[in-house]
Structures are given as structure tokens and as C-alpha cells.
Design an enzyme around this catalytic site. Structure first.
Site, PDB file in Angstrom:
ATOM      1  N   ILE A 244       0.763  -1.043  -0.003  1.00 22.28           N
ATOM      2  CA  ILE A 244       0.131  -0.146  -0.064  1.00 22.28           C
ATOM      3  C   ILE A 244       0.734   1.099  -0.193  1.00 22.28           C
ATOM      4  CG2 ILE A 244      -1.838   1.109   1.443  1.00 22.28           C
ATOM      5  CD1 ILE A 244      -2.911  -1.242   0.084  1.00 22.28           C
TER       6      ILE A 244
ATOM      7  N   GLU B 258     -17.878   7.328  16.950  1.00 19.73           N
ATOM      8  CA  GLU B 258     -17.211   6.301  17.640  1.00 19.73           C
ATOM      9  C   GLU B 258     -17.002   7.162  19.322  1.00 19.73           C
ATOM     10  OE1 GLU B 258     -13.761   4.522  19.687  1.00 19.73           O
ATOM     11  OE2 GLU B 258     -13.889   6.689  19.009  1.00 19.73           O
ATOM     12  N   GLU B 259     -16.313   8.449  18.863  1.00 17.93           N
ATOM     13  CA  GLU B 259     -16.153   9.027  20.098  1.00 17.93           C
ATOM     14  C   GLU B 259     -17.167   9.386  21.128  1.00 17.93           C
ATOM     15  OE1 GLU B 259     -13.160   9.453  20.734  1.00 17.93           O
ATOM     16  OE2 GLU B 259     -11.843   9.579  19.009  1.00 17.93           O
TER      17      GLU B 259
HETATM   18  N1  DTR Z   1     -11.280   4.227  20.951  1.00 17.31           N
HETATM   19  C1  DTR Z   1      -9.905   4.982  21.044  1.00 17.31           C
HETATM   20  C2  DTR Z   1      -8.959   4.930  21.703  1.00 17.31           C
HETATM   21  C3  DTR Z   1      -8.452   3.782  22.371  1.00 17.31           C
HETATM   22  C4  DTR Z   1      -8.090   3.379  23.472  1.00 17.31           C
HETATM   23  N2  DTR Z   1      -7.699   2.019  23.305  1.00 17.31           N
HETATM   24  C5  DTR Z   1      -7.878   1.375  22.478  1.00 17.31           C
HETATM   25  C6  DTR Z   1      -7.792   0.144  22.085  1.00 17.31           C
HETATM   26  C7  DTR Z   1      -7.866  -0.353  20.947  1.00 17.31           C
HETATM   27  C8  DTR Z   1      -8.284   0.767  19.962  1.00 17.31           C
HETATM   28  C9  DTR Z   1      -8.692   2.148  20.325  1.00 17.31           C
HETATM   29  C10 DTR Z   1      -8.263   2.455  21.300  1.00 17.31           C
HETATM   30  C11 DTR Z   1     -10.685   6.554  20.555  1.00 17.31           C
HETATM   31  O1  DTR Z   1     -11.201   6.698  19.602  1.00 17.31           O
HETATM   32  O2  DTR Z   1     -10.611   7.419  21.341  1.00 17.31           O
HETATM   33 ZN    ZN Z   2     -10.723   8.965  20.173  1.00 17.29          ZN
HETATM   34 ZN    ZN Z   3     -10.326   6.356  17.882  1.00 18.05          ZN
END
Ligand code: DTR
Ligand code: ZN
Ligand code: ZN
Ligand code: CA
Length: 447
Positions: free
Chosen positions: A53, A180-181
Site C-alpha cells: 500500500i 465512535e467518540e
Molecule cells: N477508542 C479510541 C482509543 C483507544 C483506546 N484504547 C484502544 C484500544 C484499541 C483501539 C482504540 C483504543 C478512541 O477513539 O479514542
Molecule cells: Zn478517540
Molecule cells: Zn479512535
């Protein structure tokens, strides 16, 4: 005695008589060979190797996301125009590349959000491989490592599929999640609205959230060993050590999939946790410093990226999609059975029962399973062979004078890989000692 005269049907008698006359082949198609599962699909010989890639392409997407944030109040957060602009950017690339795209709309925190789903034509619609990344960021910055990095690697992998005009064995489905956040809102919405029959088609969901951390670690999700292995093998080939991801298992979009039993895997280069001295030893970088010091902050810009980590992880995304998406998918376990009873004459000639296979491709497997159900009052009398369509004989069981037990109900593995699968297979059974006898109750071949 474990059988009765009533079990011996007229069909059995005819089959036996013909078998004794050496004429069984002429009536073989009448045998009740019944495929019990859907017919096989044409397999690829083996999984194809992924292309490299181009990191420049991935970085060009990051630059675009940075510009989108810049033109939209500095972020790409749910409910803000920078999110919708991000969706439009990715969707435009995919549409131009020949994907079938769709937007799934949901509402959360008083604002509309979208998931973007893209499917590549071809592949088995009953066996879907998904790869995804969240496309939204937090409101405090452009969200380049979190998560333009994962979004761009998945996008560039999808575009590489198109450039290769890949003909995968599985249906490839790519996803970019909203919100997601705000708590995995988009991916949860998707999973919750996927009918159970559609969920059952998912062979795996691969998640990429933060894969270009500036002080990177190389973390692989360990949820499903087979998926973990695909990623670990890739990094082993590069000579790069990996560790199991532990910085908040379940903190990203794979969690809703995992919760309903979909096999999940993924990659991560670390967020706010500090790199240990041991990790700095094996990966380089700075011990005692966060993997991503700009996590969720305004400095998460295109400057907040390790090109090396982004490059390796982008190639790993493609490696996983190619490896899993083009793996042979001839379903193991297609079973064909002949359940017509065939009497075994006591101390007499061999009898056969046939199963005629058609519609398969290639040879039988190296572990063809021959399931035998023979009722007999002294099984030591019995010799059993499998006869392949070309007449090759595979001995399954010899006679053994002292084995006085009843019945032979067993599965014999046979390396039948030199035999074409299609044609008339026979179970040949002979009772070589007078006194006790029995009958073939049923037998089956599992390819
Ligand atoms: N969810 C993420 C940050 C995050 C924290 N621990 C993990 C483990 C695996 C993937 C992502 C993450 C965020 O978007 O803030
Ligand atoms: Zn995040
Ligand atoms: Zn993230
Ligand atoms: Ca006997």
C-alpha cells in the site's frame, strides 16, 4: 442381533443382488446420495498476496482530512460539518473506484450521524469479511492519528482492491463509523440493526483505530486467534515484534461486533499510555512518553504521525484483507450420504454401496471423512474398503478374529487428495468368516 428383517427393504435386496452380480455400477445413480448442505463454490487455489500500500497515498488522505478539519472549524466531530465532509470525501473515492456505497443514518446527541458502508462486487455473499475504522474525531482537533489514520488505511486498501480488480472469495465490506467518540454509537447502531441472518454471514470484523501513533507500539487484538495470527504473521515477516492490545479492550468499534459473537481482530499503535523501557528497546521511540501525546487534543495533526507505523500498519490491513478475503472458501463439511441398507452375506462375497458425487471442483480433500454405520454381531469378521471413482482402493478396516464386539460405527479419515472428487465412490464391505453377519445401515462422505 441388532437388526430385523423389516429393516431390509426391497431396495436393499435389489442392490445386494446386483452387487453380487458385479452390476452395481449400472444402478449407482439410483443410490440415495444426498448432499445435505448447499453445493460447493469454486475455490481459489490459495490466498493471494497483497500489494504494497503506497504510504504516499495514505498520507495524501491524511492531508485531505486535515484540510477538511481546517475548512470546518478545526474538527471532524459528530454533528459538525467536518464530519459530513469527511464522509463525502471517502464516499467519492469509493464510488469512483466501483464500490457500491450506502450511508446509514442515525441520530445521537441531538445530531444526525452516518456510517458509510462500501461493498466490493463479487465474492460469496454468504461469507462476508468486514474491515472498518471510525471516521469521526473529537471536537478539539483534526483527529489525524485518531482516526484519520485507520480511516485512510482502510480507504487505501479498498482502493487497492479496486486497482487490482480483485476477485475475492469472500464478500468484502468496508465501513467508516460515525460517533465512535461518543461511545461507539455508529458501529453499535449498525450491529443492532443487522438482522440475525446477516450477522451470521460475517466471518470477521477487522478494526483499525489509531495506527500511526507518533511514539508507536505495535499492538494486535487477541480476541480471535485465527485473526490475530494473520496480523502477527505479517509483522513477523517484517521482523517487527508485536504485543497484545491491552490499552482498553472493548474501547473501539469492534466491541459491538464481538458482543454478538462476530470474530474480531485489529491493530493499534497506542494512545495515552506511556511506552515502557522494554517497549522502547524493541520498537525504538521514547520510553516514559505516551504512544500518542496528542491523543484527543488539538495537536493531533498530520505532524502527529509516525510514517513508519502508518506504513507498516496500512500494509498489514491490506495483508489481512487479501489473506482472509481470497482464502479458499470451499466449505469444509459438505456431506453426502447413502442410507439405503445393504445386507452383508455371512462369509460371502463383498457388497458395495455407492455415493455418486457431482458438481464439485478438483480433487477430494487430504482428510476425506468416511463415516461408516455397519450393524453387525461380530465386527471382527468385517473388512471395509473405500473405492474411489477410478477404482483405487483405500483399506479402512481389516478383519480381526478376536474382535467380537457389535457394529462398526466410526469415521475413517482418508487421504483422497489424488482422487477427483466427482464420480461414483463405493464402500465395499465383506464378511470373511461364517457365523455372524450384518448390514450396511448407512455411510457418508464428508468433503
Ligand atoms: N477508542 C479510541 C482509543 C483507544 C483506546 N484504547 C484502544 C484500544 C484499541 C483501539 C482504540 C483504543 C478512541 O477513539 O479514542
Ligand atoms: Zn478517540
Ligand atoms: Zn479512535
Ligand atoms: Ca460372519
Amino acid at each position: 442381533m441388532t437388526f430385523t428383517v423389516a429393516r431390509r427393504t426391497a431396495v436393499t435386496a435389489v442392490t445386494t443382488a446386483l452387487a453380487l452380480a458385479g452390476l452395481v455400477a449400472s444402478v449407482a445413480p439410483a443410490a440415495t446420495a444426498t448432499p445435505q448442505v448447499s453445493p460447493p463454490r469454486a475455490p481459489a487455489a490459495q490466498a493471494l498476496a497483497a500489494p504494497d500500500i503506497p504510504i504516499a497515498n495514505v498520507k495524501a488522505h491524511l492531508t485531505q482530512f486535515q484540510a477538511i478539519a481546517g475548512a470546518n472549524g478545526g474538527n471532524r466531530a459528530h454533528g459538525r460539518p467536518g464530519y459530513r465532509a469527511s464522509i463525502d470525501y471517502v464516499k467519492g473515492k469509493l464510488d469512483a473506484a466501483g464500490y457500491t456505497t450506502s450511508l446509514q443514518q442515525f441520530t445521537t446527541s441531538g445530531a444526525i450521524g452516518w456510517n458509510l458502508i462500501a461493498e466490493w462486487p463479487g465474492g460469496d455473499a454468504g461469507q462476508v469479511l468486514m474491515a472498518g475504522a471510525h471516521l469521526d474525531g473529537v471536537s478539539s482537533g483534526a483527529g489525524i492519528n485518531d482516526n484519520a489514520s485507520g480511516s485512510s488505511a482502510v480507504l487505501e486498501t479498498a482502493l487497492a482492491v479496486s486497482r487490482a480488480q480483485l476477485r475475492p472469495t469472500k464478500k468484502l465490506r468496508f465501513a467508516w463509523w460515525g460517533a465512535e467518540e461518543l461511545g461507539l454509537v455508529g458501529s453499535r447502531y449498525y450491529v443492532n440493526n443487522l438482522p440475525a441472518a446477516e450477522r451470521a454471514k460475517l466471518t470477521g470484523y477487522l478494526n483499525f483505530d489509531m495506527i500511526g501513533s507518533p511514539n508507536p507500539g505495535y499492538f494486535v487484538y487477541d480476541d480471535v486467534p485465527a485473526l490475530e495470527k494473520v496480523f502477527k504473521d505479517y509483522f513477523t515477516g517484517l521482523g517487527v515484534a508485536t504485543e497484545i492490545e491491552t490499552e482498553g479492550d472493548g474501547r473501539s468499534d469492534h466491541a459491538p461486533f464481538k458482543a454478538v459473537g462476530v470474530p474480531v481482530g485489529g491493530l493499534f499503535t497506542g494512545a495515552s499510555r506511556a511506552k515502557t523501557a522494554a517497549q522502547a528497546q524493541k520498537w525504538g521511540g521514547t520510553a516514559g512518553q505516551a504512544f500518542d501525546r496528542c491523543y484527543h487534543s488539538s495537536c493531533d495533526t498530520t505532524a502527529n504521525i509516525s510514517d513508519t507505523a502508518l506504513d507498516r500498519n496500512s500494509d498489514a490491513v491490506a495483508h489481512a484483507v487479501w489473506t482472509l478475503g481470497t482464502a479458499p472458501t470451499v466449505p469444509p463439511g459438505d456431506t453426502y450420504e447413502n442410507a439405503a441398507d445393504v445386507a452383508i452375506p455371512d462369509g460371502g462375497a463383498a457388497v458395495t454401496s455407492s455415493i455418486t458425487i457431482s458438481g464439485r471442483t478438483g480433487n477430494a480433500p487430504p482428510t476425506l471423512a468416511v463415516g461408516v454405520d455397519i450393524k453387525h454381531t461380530w465386527r471382527g469378521d468385517v473388512v471395509i474398503d473405500l473405492v474411489a471413482p477410478d477404482g483405487s482402493v483405500y483399506r479402512l478396516k481389516n478383519s480381526s478374529a478376536n474382535d467380537s464386539a457389535d457394529n462398526i460405527i466410526a469415521t475413517f479419515p482418508v487421504d483422497a487428495s489424488s482422487e477427483p472428487a466427482n464420480g461414483e465412490w463405493k464402500l465395499r464391505v465383506q464378511d470373511v468368516v461364517a457365523q455372524d453377519s450384518g448390514f450396511i445401515d448407512s455411510w457418508k462422505l464428508t468433503f
